[in-house]
Design an enzyme around this catalytic site. Structure first.
Site, short mmCIF file in Angstrom:
data_model
loop_
_atom_site.label_atom_id
_atom_site.label_comp_id
_atom_site.label_asym_id
_atom_site.label_seq_id
_atom_site.Cartn_x
_atom_site.Cartn_y
_atom_site.Cartn_z
N VAL B 159 3.10 18.23 -0.45
CA VAL B 159 2.19 18.42 0.69
C VAL B 159 2.26 19.92 1.00
O VAL B 159 3.28 20.41 1.46
CB VAL B 159 2.64 17.58 1.90
CG1 VAL B 159 1.82 17.93 3.14
CG2 VAL B 159 2.51 16.08 1.58
N PRO B 160 1.17 20.65 0.70
CA PRO B 160 1.27 22.12 0.56
C PRO B 160 1.30 22.90 1.87
O PRO B 160 0.39 23.67 2.16
CB PRO B 160 0.02 22.46 -0.26
CG PRO B 160 -0.97 21.42 0.13
CD PRO B 160 -0.19 20.15 0.38
N CYS B 161 2.37 22.76 2.62
CA CYS B 161 2.49 23.53 3.86
C CYS B 161 2.69 25.02 3.56
O CYS B 161 2.50 25.86 4.43
CB CYS B 161 3.63 23.00 4.72
SG CYS B 161 5.23 23.02 3.91
N HIS B 162 3.05 25.33 2.30
CA HIS B 162 3.22 26.75 1.95
C HIS B 162 1.89 27.49 1.95
O HIS B 162 1.86 28.72 1.88
CB HIS B 162 3.91 26.89 0.58
CG HIS B 162 3.17 26.22 -0.54
ND1 HIS B 162 3.30 24.88 -0.82
CD2 HIS B 162 2.28 26.70 -1.46
CE1 HIS B 162 2.54 24.56 -1.87
NE2 HIS B 162 1.91 25.66 -2.26
#
Lengths: 159, 196
Positions: B159-162
């Protein structure tokens, strides 16, 4: 603490000492390995209902003892009169009666004998688990063995 | 412990995990994988991947949290995480831009979950600001809450919180450390040239 640790950590912390206990009771190899596997599988089944903060090592030792006895019973239906007269625990580990009589000792005696004779800790290390000092623990073990010897003789006289 | 005894213990432990799985006794399976952002711990329930953790988080502490929040029957077992490990390898090797895995979002709830569910809308190689992310979830004022949702994302990388940055373009925070965030952003911005 609201829950007990992840079971993986239980296996990591206690796996080796339980295997040592099973090996002491059953000898190295498949029997000890079976006892280990049955112990941890039973423990895993029951683990969610174990009270938080329970003494996990003592709990595992109890389960392992039962599993070891199951395997001893299956392998060696030893008749009473074949038990040796002199009682030295490491030589008795193949004999059910000694394991059963361990349960009749005081908690301290049972633990000291178990930790020293079954788990292999020197007396000097045991106060870390049970308190007291090496000399008092050695006396407790000696008293326990004496009590077991007494029971063993009683059993012989009755038969 | 001797090498033989260690081997015996490893065999016993993996047999235990297989029997436990066969009897449906495992709440959480986990394994470790190596990656360019350091060793990662992957954990799964029967519903899907429930946690991705960075080394900096202390894996044993994460196992403790999983025991508390999901179930105490946590065991090392690689098989349920093979697909995730393979897809992460592909991602780090530039041969994958999205993940096709079942995810178990039970560690999040409320607005945090809402944000985390919306994060995959940010495509590979793209970034948005915390402010834009707040707008994307229909709550333009919730910039701080978006920050919290990203900081507590239990499934980083997947889950691409970056891909969420500060409005001025600076990195903001990251659970795995800023260096890890930078590695992921560089990887996605520069596809194909880092395949070393």
């Amino acid at each position: 603490m609201t829950t007990n640790p992840a079971f993986e950590l239980v296996v990591r912390r206690h796996g080796t000492s339980v295997l040592r206990m099973c090996t002491a009771l059953l000898g190295p190899g498949p029997d000890a390995q079976d006892a280990w596997s049955e112990t941890f599988l039973a423990a895993l089944r029951a683990y969610p209902s174990l009270a938080a903060g329970a003494n996990i090592e003592a709990w595992l030792i109890t389960i392992a003892r039962h599993k070891a006895i199951d395997i001893l019973r299956a392998n060696h239906p030893v008749p009473m009169d074949e038990l040796p007269d002199s009682v030295v625990l490491p030589e008795l580990t193949g004999h059910l009666e000694m394991l059963d009589s361990l349960a009749s000792l005081s908690e301290l005696q049972r633990k000291v004998i178990g930790y020293h004779y079954l788990l292999g800790f020197p007396y000097a290390d045991i106060p870390a688990f049970l308190g007291g000092n090496p000399a008092s623990l050695r006396r407790a073990a000696a008293d326990g063995i004496k009590a077991m010897r007494g029971q063993h003789h009683e059993a012989e006289e009755e038969s | 412990m001797s090498e033989l005894a260690m081997h015996e213990m490893d065999v016993l432990r993996s047999q235990l995990a297989e029997r436990a799985a066969a009897e449906g006794l495992i709440d959480v399976s986990y394994r470790l994988v190596d990656s360019p952002v350091g060793q990662l711990m992957l954990a799964a329930t029967e519903r899907g991947i429930v946690r991705v953790a960075f080394t900096a988080e202390d894996f044993d502490a994460v196992l403790g949290t999983l025991a508390q929040k999901v179930g105490v029957r946590v065991l090392h077992r690689a098989a349920p995480l093979d697909a995730a490990a393979a897809q992460l390898d592909e991602y780090f090797a530039h041969s994958r831009t999205g993940f096709e895995l079942s995810l178990d979002h039970r560690l999040s709830s409320g607005y945090r979950l809402e944000v985390q569910l919306a994060l995959p809308k940010i495509g590979y190689g793209h970034t948005v600001s915390y402010k834009e992310m707040a707008a994307l979830t229909g709550r333009p004022a919730a910039v701080r809450a978006v920050g919290t949702a990203c900081a507590t994302n239990p499934l980083p990388i997947l889950v691409p919180c970056h891909r969420v940055l500060r409005s001025d373009g600076s990195l903001g925070g990251y659970l795995g450390g800023l260096e890890a965030k930078k590695v992921l952003l560089d990887l996605e911005h520069d596809p194909g040239t880092r395949g070393d």
